[in-house]
Scaffold this active site. Structure first.
Site, PDB file in Angstrom:
ATOM      1  N   HIS A  46       0.825  -1.214   0.000  1.00  0.00           N
ATOM      2  CA  HIS A  46       0.000   0.000   0.000  1.00  0.00           C
ATOM      3  C   HIS A  46       0.862   1.268   0.000  1.00  0.00           C
ATOM      4  CE1 HIS A  46      -4.211   0.687  -0.145  1.00  0.00           C
ATOM      5  NE2 HIS A  46      -4.456   0.919   1.113  1.00  0.00           N
TER       6      HIS A  46
ATOM      7  N   ASP B  44      -0.889   2.507  -5.362  1.00  0.00           N
ATOM      8  CA  ASP B  44      -0.872   1.076  -5.627  1.00  0.00           C
ATOM      9  C   ASP B  44      -2.176   0.661  -6.302  1.00  0.00           C
ATOM     10  OD1 ASP B  44      -2.586  -0.394  -3.062  1.00  0.00           O
ATOM     11  OD2 ASP B  44      -1.970   1.687  -2.851  1.00  0.00           O
TER      12      ASP B  44
ATOM     13  N   PHE C 250      -3.039   8.747   6.949  1.00  0.00           N
ATOM     14  CA  PHE C 250      -3.436   7.378   6.661  1.00  0.00           C
ATOM     15  C   PHE C 250      -4.203   7.376   5.338  1.00  0.00           C
ATOM     16  CE2 PHE C 250      -2.426   6.876  11.094  1.00  0.00           C
ATOM     17  CZ  PHE C 250      -1.681   5.719  11.076  1.00  0.00           C
TER      18      PHE C 250
ATOM     19  N   ASN D  77      -9.384   3.199  -1.382  1.00  0.00           N
ATOM     20  CA  ASN D  77      -9.891   4.172  -0.413  1.00  0.00           C
ATOM     21  C   ASN D  77      -9.135   5.499  -0.421  1.00  0.00           C
ATOM     22  OD1 ASN D  77     -12.033   2.607   0.499  1.00  0.00           O
ATOM     23  ND2 ASN D  77     -10.728   1.526   1.942  1.00  0.00           N
TER      24      ASN D  77
ATOM     25  N   ASN E   3      -6.955   6.229   4.009  1.00  0.00           N
ATOM     26  CA  ASN E   3      -8.379   6.538   3.841  1.00  0.00           C
ATOM     27  C   ASN E   3      -8.704   8.018   3.943  1.00  0.00           C
ATOM     28  OD1 ASN E   3      -8.462   3.773   3.750  1.00  0.00           O
ATOM     29  ND2 ASN E   3      -9.708   3.524   5.575  1.00  0.00           N
TER      30      ASN E   3
END
Length: 185
Positions: free
Chosen positions: A19, A86, A61, A107, A63
């Protein structure tokens, strides 16, 4: 100015995970260019500048990536945004270039779409595998020893593509760097 954001998750536990490939590409660019670090907590990320280029690693983060991208875009009144992220649907070693469109369930992209709309360029870096595991465990997992050589290669190629992309249109850069086979076959 052009904003180039590489997506990932902050923290040592996420370093070198699938990620975080966007962070890895930004780090490779920073290793090559002599960039000035710009500190400002309202950006919610690590921001670097080189001439008319801004390089961002959101520290919100995945999201909530849109919060950081939006803060920098609005502060600097940025017209062009390029996001490196990614892509589970592309096999490891493949690159794809896209403007707008669906988030594909990513996300971080959903967050950016909500924050700034969908009219921005994306560099999708393949992290997929033939082996389908639990998606969250897979994207938050580290690359295997066997995958490491390909990861180094694709990070270097993506870095070069980003630095060319800032001066070229998406069709030309796609022709040069998109491939059905990938760079590791």
């Amino acid at each position: 100015m052009i904003l180039i954001a590489g997506l990932g998750n902050p923290g040592i536990e996420y370093a070198n995970t699938r990620h975080n490939i966007g962070f890895m590409v930004i780090d490779a660019i920073l290793d090559e260019l002599d960039c000035e670090k710009i500190s400002n907590t309202k950006f919610k990320g690590e921001l670097y500048k080189k001439g008319s280029l801004l390089f961002l690693k959101p520290m919100t983060f995945m999201n909530l990536s849109g919060q950081s991208v939006s803060a920098v875009k609005n502060f600097y009144k940025i017209d062009r945004v390029i996001v490196i992220h990614d892509d589970l649907d592309l096999k490891l070693g493949r690159l794809k270039f896209k403007n707008g469109g669906s988030s594909g369930g990513h996300n971080g992209i959903k967050s950016i779409d909500t924050s700034i709309g969908i009219n921005y360029d994306r560099i999708r870096v393949g992290i997929g595998s033939e082996l389908k595991k639990d998606t969250i465990d897979f994207v938050l997992g580290k690359f295997s020893q066997k995958e490491q050589e390909c990861v180094k290669k694709i990070i270097s190629i993506t870095k070069d593509a980003v630095l060319e992309f800032v001066n070229q249109d998406i069709d030309k850069i796609s022709q040069k760097y998109s491939s059905k086979k990938g760079f590791c076959d």
